[in-house]
Design a protein around this motif. Structure first.
Motif, PDB file in Angstrom:
ATOM      1  N   ILE A   1       2.454  -9.719  -7.447  1.00 56.25           N
ATOM      2  CA  ILE A   1       0.994  -9.688  -7.581  1.00 56.25           C
ATOM      3  C   ILE A   1       0.425 -11.061  -7.928  1.00 56.25           C
ATOM      4  O   ILE A   1      -0.751 -11.360  -7.705  1.00 56.25           O
ATOM      5  N   ASN A   2       1.320 -11.914  -8.458  1.00 55.46           N
ATOM      6  CA  ASN A   2       0.934 -13.280  -8.773  1.00 55.46           C
ATOM      7  C   ASN A   2       1.367 -14.248  -7.676  1.00 55.46           C
ATOM      8  O   ASN A   2       1.326 -15.480  -7.860  1.00 55.46           O
TER       9      ASN A   2
ATOM     10  N   LEU B   1      -3.620 -11.047 -13.670  1.00 53.29           N
ATOM     11  CA  LEU B   1      -3.058 -10.243 -12.587  1.00 53.29           C
ATOM     12  C   LEU B   1      -1.756  -9.625 -13.086  1.00 53.29           C
ATOM     13  O   LEU B   1      -0.770 -10.328 -13.340  1.00 53.29           O
TER      14      LEU B   1
END
Length: 627
Positions: free
Chosen positions: A27-28, A7
């Motif tokens: 996003i993580n 990701l």
């Protein structure tokens, strides 16, 4: 090299490294600080641009060399003491590192709209927002606003945390501002930051120096144009950049015109450069006095200041010593010479250094210091007639004559000035004239002073002195002081010089024929003797040399005179007409003096020849006319 994370995000246009870290973390599913720890580096090291930490982050994102360099370029990298490399240029750190973090709320809201589940994770902090000269988002016509203020860098660049604090205000539009029209400066700056392209004169200057100068100049131009301030610093600053760019972008000539206009506006008696140029002057004098990137702007301002104010040599102006004074002001010249401003101004106007009726204050009345250096140096040494008479040893009448005939010049025609002479003129005049003299014994019958010779002969003092210098007259020096009044000339030589002058006069020379002789009757008329028979008898009796000649064309006899004969006549005799010429007195005045003195015409054995007198008799009876 570390393998990329499954990701990960790609950098957006103009994104900074802290912003990119925040989006990688988002996003993580993590905050920036936590993501950094989990990945084996601290968030602080990313903020400090630790090479190993940056390489680790870039590897995790799988970034190309171009993307890595682009992130660094828009973020800015350390480049020495308080300097950073930013978009290919070196700038001072504070230009992009500031506790106040700004941005465009509309840009951030558009970012957030891409992921409503995690709007903060989509928000991108643009690198151009850091640069203090960027005032407007050109795309949305929004002024950049303060998003947060944080003095601690670690907290300031914890982007995800800070954005969460203002997310609702951004998304709901509460931070939106009224639209403003981007200026030419805004568009120029955006293009130069994005591509490096610059079609203006400012392409020759560094980005930081160019934008700083536009701001400083623009503020002064805006102040000059109006005293009506909005009170809103951001609005005034935006207008200042635009005004400064309007001038600076066109090059040095336009900058000079603008600076000179500002200088002209500081027209008060006490107005110095700071009054005209404000912060532009003070910051180039101190903060940027030795910054090479500002050298062109310092030189432009320096030349303007030197052209509008007077500074002595050695003055430090904008970080550079003035090697030689360029201008004097009336005030500085008065201080240097010790002469009052009112009187000194008269001297300077007379010399052409200043214009008459200049109503400006003394500090702004400037003139070329080098051109008029000799004038200023001599003015304090000027002396009056009494002092000059003492220097050359002359009587009042002698000095007046020397002045009138231009032999001793006065250095001003100002009527109120009573000290017009330069001592050195008198010293040099006397020394030069004395070099032609020899000491002689006193014999009044043979010698007379130059002033007496002028009075007696009607010759000018200039003509007598020039004859001495040309070796045509003998000059003696009476025993005693070496002074002008002690210089004497031979009377007989003066008489000969006078005769030569008469011969050369148009009244005589016009009658000299091809043989070099003049008929006695015609010469008699120049003497005022109209009865040719009387003068014929005078010559026939042998009282003055002549020659009797028979003319071949008609066989008539007559008396004729050569130039030498005429010279001899004037040495021994003088007529009433000649006396008028020599003394300048009216004929009737002379007749009255002659009658009252008992002077009689030349008449040997009772034979009269009209009003012809022995010169010695005239000098004896009318002594005062020849002194």
């Amino acid at each position: 090299m570390n393998p990329p994370l499954p990701l990960r995000v790609a950098p957006k246009n103009r994104e900074t490294i802290p912003s990119f870290l925040a989006r990688m973390a988002a996003i993580n599913g993590l905050r920036s600080a936590d993501f950094a720890v989990d990945m084996g580096f601290a968030q602080r090291k990313i903020i400090d641009q630790n090479p190993e930490a940056l390489e680790r982050l870039f590897d995790l994102a799988g970034l190309s060399g171009f993307d890595r360099q682009n992130l660094l370029s828009w973020t800015g990298q350390k480049a020495g003491n308080v300097r950073m490399s930013y978009r290919g240029e070196i700038i001072v750190s504070r230009a992009i590192r500031n506790p106040i973090v700004r941005g465009c709320p509309v840009c951030l809201r558009e970012d957030a709209a891409q992921n409503k589940a995690d709007p903060v994770g989509e928000m991108v902090m643009r690198g151009d927002w850091q640069f203090q000269a960027v005032q407007v988002c050109i795309k949305h016509r929004q002024p950049l606003i303060q998003l947060w203020q944080e003095n601690r860098p670690g907290a300031r660049y914890d982007i995800s945390q800070r954005l969460r604090e203002v997310k609702d205000a951004i998304v709901n539009g509460r931070l939106d501002q009224p639209e403003i029209q981007p200026t030419e400066f805004d568009r120029w700056l955006a293009l130069r930051l994005q591509t490096g392209e610059d079609q203006t004169w400012l392409a020759t200057q560094t980005l930081f120096a160019a934008t700083t100068f536009c701001s400083l100049l623009g503020h002064q131009l805006s102040n000059k144009a109006s005293d009506d301030k909005s009170g809103d610093y951001e609005i005034e600053q935006h207008a200042a950049y635009a005004a400064g760019f309007e001038v600076a972008s066109k090059g040095e000539d336009e900058i000079r015109k603008a600076l000179n206009a500002l200088a002209a506006n500081a027209s008060g008696e006490k107005d110095q450069p700071y009054k005209a140029f404000g912060a532009l002057y003070s910051r180039l004098s101190r903060e940027y006095s030795d910054d090479d990137s500002f050298v062109s702007f310092r030189q432009l301002l320096r030349n303007c200041i030197l052209g509008n104010w007077a500074f002595p040599s050695g003055t430090i102006l904008l970080g550079e010593a003035i090697p030689q004074r360029r201008f004097h002001s009336l005030r500085s010249a008065a201080k240097e010479t010790g002469i009052g401003q009112a009187l000194l101004e008269q001297f300077l106007v007379e010399a052409g250094a200043l214009e008459a009726n200049d109503a400006r204050p003394a500090i702004h009345k400037l003139f070329d210091a080098q051109k008029y250096e000799s004038l200023l140096s001599k003015l304090p040494t000027l002396i009056g007639p009494i002092e000059m008479r003492k220097i050359i040893g002359a009587t009042r009448h002698e000095l007046r004559t020397l002045e009138e005939e231009g032999l001793l010049r006065t250095h001003t025609g100002i009527a109120s000035v009573k000290s017009p002479f330069l001592p050195q003129d008198g010293i040099e005049f006397l020394d030069h004239l004395l070099s032609y003299t020899d000491v002689v014994s006193v014999d009044d019958a043979l010698w007379e002073t130059i002033q007496q010779a002028k009075k007696r002969s009607g010759l000018t003092v200039r003509a007598i002195i020039e004859a001495i210098q040309e070796g045509k007259l003998s000059a003696g020096l009476l025993p005693g002081p070496r002074e002008y009044h002690g210089i004497v000339v031979l009377k007989r030589e003066i008489d000969g010089m006078k005769a030569t002058k008469v011969i050369q006069s148009s009244r005589v020379s016009s009658h000299i024929d091809e043989t070099g002789l003049i008929p006695a009757a015609q010469f008699a008329r120049t003497l005022g003797v109209r009865d040719k028979g009387v003068f014929h008898s005078f010559l026939a009796s042998g009282h003055s040399p002549s020659r009797e000649i028979t003319r071949p064309e008609n066989g008539r006899k007559g008396y004729y005179l050569s130039p030498a004969d005429i010279e001899e006549f004037h040495r021994r005799f003088i007529s009433l007409t000649s006396l008028v010429e020599e003394t300048g007195l009216h004929r009737n005045t002379l007749l009255a003096r002659i009658n009252s003195s008992g002077l009689q015409p030349f008449a040997p054995q009772g034979q009269a020849f009209g009003r012809i007198y022995l010169r010695t008799d005239v000098e004896a009876h009318l002594t005062d006319l020849f002194q």
